[in-house]
Design a protein around this motif. Structure first.
Motif, mmCIF file in Angstrom:
data_model
loop_
_atom_site.group_PDB
_atom_site.id
_atom_site.type_symbol
_atom_site.label_atom_id
_atom_site.label_comp_id
_atom_site.label_asym_id
_atom_site.label_seq_id
_atom_site.Cartn_x
_atom_site.Cartn_y
_atom_site.Cartn_z
ATOM 1 N N SER A 34 53.201 27.124 80.440
ATOM 2 C CA SER A 34 53.120 25.789 79.843
ATOM 3 C C SER A 34 51.866 25.109 80.350
ATOM 4 O O SER A 34 51.399 25.397 81.460
ATOM 5 C CB SER A 34 54.328 24.933 80.232
ATOM 6 O OG SER A 34 55.514 25.473 79.712
ATOM 7 N N TYR A 92 54.304 28.471 75.962
ATOM 8 C CA TYR A 92 54.139 29.818 75.418
ATOM 9 C C TYR A 92 55.395 30.561 75.833
ATOM 10 O O TYR A 92 55.658 30.744 77.028
ATOM 11 C CB TYR A 92 52.843 30.456 75.958
ATOM 12 C CG TYR A 92 51.677 29.574 75.578
ATOM 13 C CD1 TYR A 92 51.029 29.747 74.368
ATOM 14 C CD2 TYR A 92 51.303 28.508 76.390
ATOM 15 C CE1 TYR A 92 50.004 28.882 73.986
ATOM 16 C CE2 TYR A 92 50.290 27.642 76.016
ATOM 17 C CZ TYR A 92 49.646 27.835 74.814
ATOM 18 O OH TYR A 92 48.653 26.961 74.427
ATOM 19 N N GLU A 133 53.441 29.991 70.689
ATOM 20 C CA GLU A 133 53.074 28.652 71.156
ATOM 21 C C GLU A 133 53.970 27.638 70.459
ATOM 22 O O GLU A 133 54.130 27.668 69.239
ATOM 23 C CB GLU A 133 51.605 28.373 70.828
ATOM 24 C CG GLU A 133 51.148 27.012 71.319
ATOM 25 C CD GLU A 133 49.726 26.683 70.904
ATOM 26 O OE1 GLU A 133 48.933 26.332 71.792
ATOM 27 O OE2 GLU A 133 49.417 26.763 69.689
ATOM 28 N N GLN A 134 54.542 26.720 71.259
ATOM 29 C CA GLN A 134 55.375 25.649 70.706
ATOM 30 C C GLN A 134 55.520 24.538 71.737
ATOM 31 O O GLN A 134 55.184 24.726 72.902
ATOM 32 C CB GLN A 134 56.756 26.183 70.327
ATOM 33 C CG GLN A 134 57.585 26.622 71.531
ATOM 34 C CD GLN A 134 58.991 27.055 71.138
ATOM 35 O OE1 GLN A 134 59.169 27.771 70.175
ATOM 36 N NE2 GLN A 134 59.963 26.601 71.898
ATOM 37 N N ILE A 187 44.175 30.465 76.738
ATOM 38 C CA ILE A 187 45.515 31.061 76.696
ATOM 39 C C ILE A 187 45.725 31.772 75.361
ATOM 40 O O ILE A 187 46.129 32.947 75.328
ATOM 41 C CB ILE A 187 46.602 29.995 76.926
ATOM 42 C CG1 ILE A 187 46.498 29.442 78.347
ATOM 43 C CG2 ILE A 187 47.997 30.580 76.668
ATOM 44 C CD1 ILE A 187 47.294 28.179 78.587
ATOM 45 N N LEU A 188 45.447 31.083 74.268
ATOM 46 C CA LEU A 188 45.669 31.669 72.940
ATOM 47 C C LEU A 188 44.868 32.951 72.723
ATOM 48 O O LEU A 188 45.351 33.892 72.092
ATOM 49 C CB LEU A 188 45.334 30.651 71.849
ATOM 50 C CG LEU A 188 46.334 29.509 71.695
ATOM 51 C CD1 LEU A 188 45.770 28.434 70.770
ATOM 52 C CD2 LEU A 188 47.669 30.027 71.172
ATOM 53 N N ARG A 231 43.713 25.640 76.522
ATOM 54 C CA ARG A 231 44.614 26.108 75.455
ATOM 55 C C ARG A 231 43.998 27.294 74.713
ATOM 56 O O ARG A 231 44.670 28.295 74.466
ATOM 57 C CB ARG A 231 44.905 24.957 74.493
ATOM 58 C CG ARG A 231 45.779 25.368 73.340
ATOM 59 C CD ARG A 231 46.097 24.200 72.425
ATOM 60 N NE ARG A 231 46.855 24.670 71.282
ATOM 61 C CZ ARG A 231 46.462 24.522 70.036
ATOM 62 N NH1 ARG A 231 45.321 23.912 69.732
ATOM 63 N NH2 ARG A 231 47.214 24.989 69.045
ATOM 64 N N SER A 260 57.509 22.620 74.361
ATOM 65 C CA SER A 260 58.586 23.063 75.228
ATOM 66 C C SER A 260 58.629 22.139 76.446
ATOM 67 O O SER A 260 57.631 22.019 77.162
ATOM 68 C CB SER A 260 58.317 24.512 75.653
ATOM 69 O OG SER A 260 59.299 24.998 76.514
ATOM 70 N N ILE A 268 52.957 21.797 76.018
ATOM 71 C CA ILE A 268 52.678 22.936 75.154
ATOM 72 C C ILE A 268 53.113 24.172 75.913
ATOM 73 O O ILE A 268 52.685 24.399 77.058
ATOM 74 C CB ILE A 268 51.185 23.013 74.783
ATOM 75 C CG1 ILE A 268 50.790 21.765 73.974
ATOM 76 C CG2 ILE A 268 50.902 24.288 73.994
ATOM 77 C CD1 ILE A 268 49.316 21.703 73.612
ATOM 78 N N ILE A 281 52.397 20.041 68.436
ATOM 79 C CA ILE A 281 51.244 20.326 69.291
ATOM 80 C C ILE A 281 50.082 19.416 68.929
ATOM 81 O O ILE A 281 49.401 18.884 69.811
ATOM 82 C CB ILE A 281 50.866 21.817 69.189
ATOM 83 C CG1 ILE A 281 51.969 22.650 69.868
ATOM 84 C CG2 ILE A 281 49.509 22.091 69.824
ATOM 85 C CD1 ILE A 281 51.882 24.137 69.626
#
Length: 151
Positions: free
Chosen positions: A72, A49, A40-41, A30-31, A27, A43, A47, A8
């Motif tokens: 994403s 979720y 979160e990773q 979202i977090l 971001r 993908s 980025i 990330i």
């Protein structure tokens, strides 16, 4: 434009300077608002979720080795993309979003099936995104996914 980076932090470093603040704020939105359990990773070169295998061992039907995707975000060539599988799978959520969007943004809604494109960084409706992110718990997403996508 999928990134080939695997972290990330490296992805965030690739974002053009004129988009960095808006992307970082998206971001963080979202977090701060995503229900417990999502992880979160990186993908699909974005980025993401996701529902981790520890919660949903079956994984994603397209590739069970991958965790179940949910949201994403990506910095594309001409816009920031926000992908939300819930608005693709739940018509009532899509209808809610389409109704609420013009109340919170002067910009015309630019979206595909699950992708919302933000071309003007100062027109991202962060409060609306926060509300959207909160609307589906991890278990609700698993149930929705299984009824909508799995055969």
């Amino acid at each position: 434009m999928q990134s080939t980076t695997t972290s990330i932090e490296a992805y965030l470093d690739e974002i053009p300077e004129e988009r960095k603040d808006a992307f970082t704020r998206l971001r963080e939105t979202i977090l701060e608002n995503i229900p417990n359990g999502f992880v979160e990773q990186m993908s699909y070169g974005m980025i993401g979720y996701v529902v981790p295998h520890s919660i949903y061992p079956n994984g994603y039907h397209c590739d069970p080795k991958l965790p179940l995707p949910f949201i994403s975000i990506a910095s594309q060539k001409n816009f920031i993309a926000f992908y939300h599988m819930g608005i693709y799978a739940k018509p009532e959520l899509l209808n809610w979003f389409i109704t609420e969007y013009p109340k919170q943004s002067e910009q015309k809604l630019d979206m595909g099936k699950s992708c919302i494109r933000f071309k003007k960084m100062d027109q991202i409706p962060f409060d609306l995104i926060a509300e959207l992110v909160q609307k589906i718990s991890i278990q609700e997403w698993i149930n929705c996914y299984e009824s909508a996508f799995k055969k």
